[in-house]
Design an enzyme around this catalytic site. Structure first.
Site, PDB file in Angstrom:
ATOM      1  N   ILE A 182       3.470  11.401  -0.072  1.00 28.06           N
ATOM      2  CA  ILE A 182       2.212  11.890  -0.633  1.00 28.06           C
ATOM      3  C   ILE A 182       1.182  10.770  -0.619  1.00 28.06           C
ATOM      4  O   ILE A 182       1.451   9.656  -1.078  1.00 28.06           O
ATOM      5  CB  ILE A 182       2.392  12.381  -2.082  1.00 28.06           C
ATOM      6  CG1 ILE A 182       3.389  13.539  -2.141  1.00 28.06           C
ATOM      7  CG2 ILE A 182       1.054  12.810  -2.679  1.00 28.06           C
ATOM      8  CD1 ILE A 182       3.856  13.881  -3.546  1.00 28.06           C
ATOM      9  N   LYS A 183       0.011  11.068  -0.096  1.00 26.75           N
ATOM     10  CA  LYS A 183      -1.136  10.174  -0.196  1.00 26.75           C
ATOM     11  C   LYS A 183      -2.128  10.811  -1.164  1.00 26.75           C
ATOM     12  O   LYS A 183      -2.492  11.981  -0.997  1.00 26.75           O
ATOM     13  CB  LYS A 183      -1.796   9.981   1.170  1.00 26.75           C
ATOM     14  CG  LYS A 183      -3.056   9.112   1.142  1.00 26.75           C
ATOM     15  CD  LYS A 183      -3.793   9.182   2.473  1.00 26.75           C
ATOM     16  CE  LYS A 183      -5.075   8.362   2.413  1.00 26.75           C
ATOM     17  NZ  LYS A 183      -5.981   8.651   3.555  1.00 26.75           N
ATOM     18  N   THR A 184      -2.555  10.050  -2.169  1.00 22.49           N
ATOM     19  CA  THR A 184      -3.484  10.632  -3.132  1.00 22.49           C
ATOM     20  C   THR A 184      -4.399   9.572  -3.712  1.00 22.49           C
ATOM     21  O   THR A 184      -4.260   8.381  -3.434  1.00 22.49           O
ATOM     22  CB  THR A 184      -2.724  11.377  -4.251  1.00 22.49           C
ATOM     23  OG1 THR A 184      -3.639  12.235  -4.945  1.00 22.49           O
ATOM     24  CG2 THR A 184      -2.059  10.414  -5.230  1.00 22.49           C
TER      25      THR A 184
END
Length: 271
Positions: A182-184
């Site tokens: 996940i990139k956030t």
């Protein structure tokens, strides 16, 4: 036998080499246009060569760029192929929609270690992007490719996309939709980002680098905070390719992510 499980495990290990990763994002030419790049980095091979030679763990490219620059990254770093994107040339009310920019089969043909796709959680086009995401994930699962979701809470109903509760919501939606990575967004502090990591329930979380900071030290402090919060690293673009010393920035970020160095100890790489 379930061979794809092994394939995914092997490919993830190429990206998360120490359990953490620094990924160089280079999709900005489509998302923002050529104006994002300093004149010396208009040729994509110039900047990619600098970050690859500096030892970055992975590069994230759209299929066409991966094809054009294969002689720079091949057998030197891991490749993540992003298969969705959008331009800012389209009408403003449609900029919350990502479009198909390639297929899982393209990523496999290019020798990728993972695929990536964006979901703007909270956008009026959320359902369309979810359909794309599940198509990507289904195909990637079949071939043993990990899926990185760019889990971005963004849309007219969201007042502050960096608010910790909003970011946590997007991360929860990402794990429930099957993301392997996940990139956030960074929520502004180590304490709040630790809450984001906790919500991910063991799925590796990478901080989105965001716009270039005026002072490199400020960005390096952010990197240190997210690592100490339990994140698995960062995905960084503008804070590297818009800096006067991209190689030094990569080396500094790598030292923090992989060696737990302090920002004060690594700022020498960029000064």
């Amino acid at each position: 036998m379930v061979f794809n499980f092994i394939g995914k495990k092997v490919r993830l290990s190429r990206i998360l080499r120490s359990g953490r990763a620094v990924v160089f994002a280079f999709d900005h030419g489509v998302e923002h246009g050529p104006k994002d790049f300093p004149s010396e980095h208009i040729d994509p091979k110039v900047i990619l060569r600098k970050v690859v030679d500096a030892g970055v763990d992975a590069v994230m490219l759209l299929p066409g760029m991966a094809y054009l620059t294969h002689d720079v990254w091949a057998n030197k770093t891991a490749l993540i192929v992003k298969v969705t994107s959008k331009t800012n040339l389209r009408p403003e009310d449609q900029r919350m929609l990502q479009s198909v920019f390639g297929y899982v089969e393209d990523a496999i043909a290019l020798g990728a270690d993972a695929v990536a796709a964006t979901v703007y959680w909270g956008s009026q086009y959320e359902d369309t992007m979810l359909s794309m995401w599940f198509s990507v994930r289904e195909a990637a699962e079949r071939y043993g490719l990990p899926c990185l979701q760019l889990a971005y809470p963004r849309g007219p109903a969201i007042k502050n996309m960096y608010d910790v509760e909003v970011v946590k919501y997007g991360v929860r939606a990402a794990i429930e939709s099957g993301a392997d990575l996940i990139k956030t967004y960074y929520t502004g502090s180590r304490e709040t980002f630790a809450e984001v990591v906790r919500v991910a329930a063991g799925v590796p979380v990478l901080m989105s680098g965001g716009p270039a900071r005026e002072k490199p030290m400020d960005f390096l402090v952010d990197v240190k905070n997210v690592v100490e919060a339990g994140a698995s690293g960062v995905v960084v673009g503008r804070n590297v390719f818009q800096h006067k010393n991209p190689s030094g920035m990569i080396k500094a970020i790598m030292a923090i992510v992989h060696d737990n160095k302090e920002p004060e100890d690594v700022i020498k790489y960029v000064e």
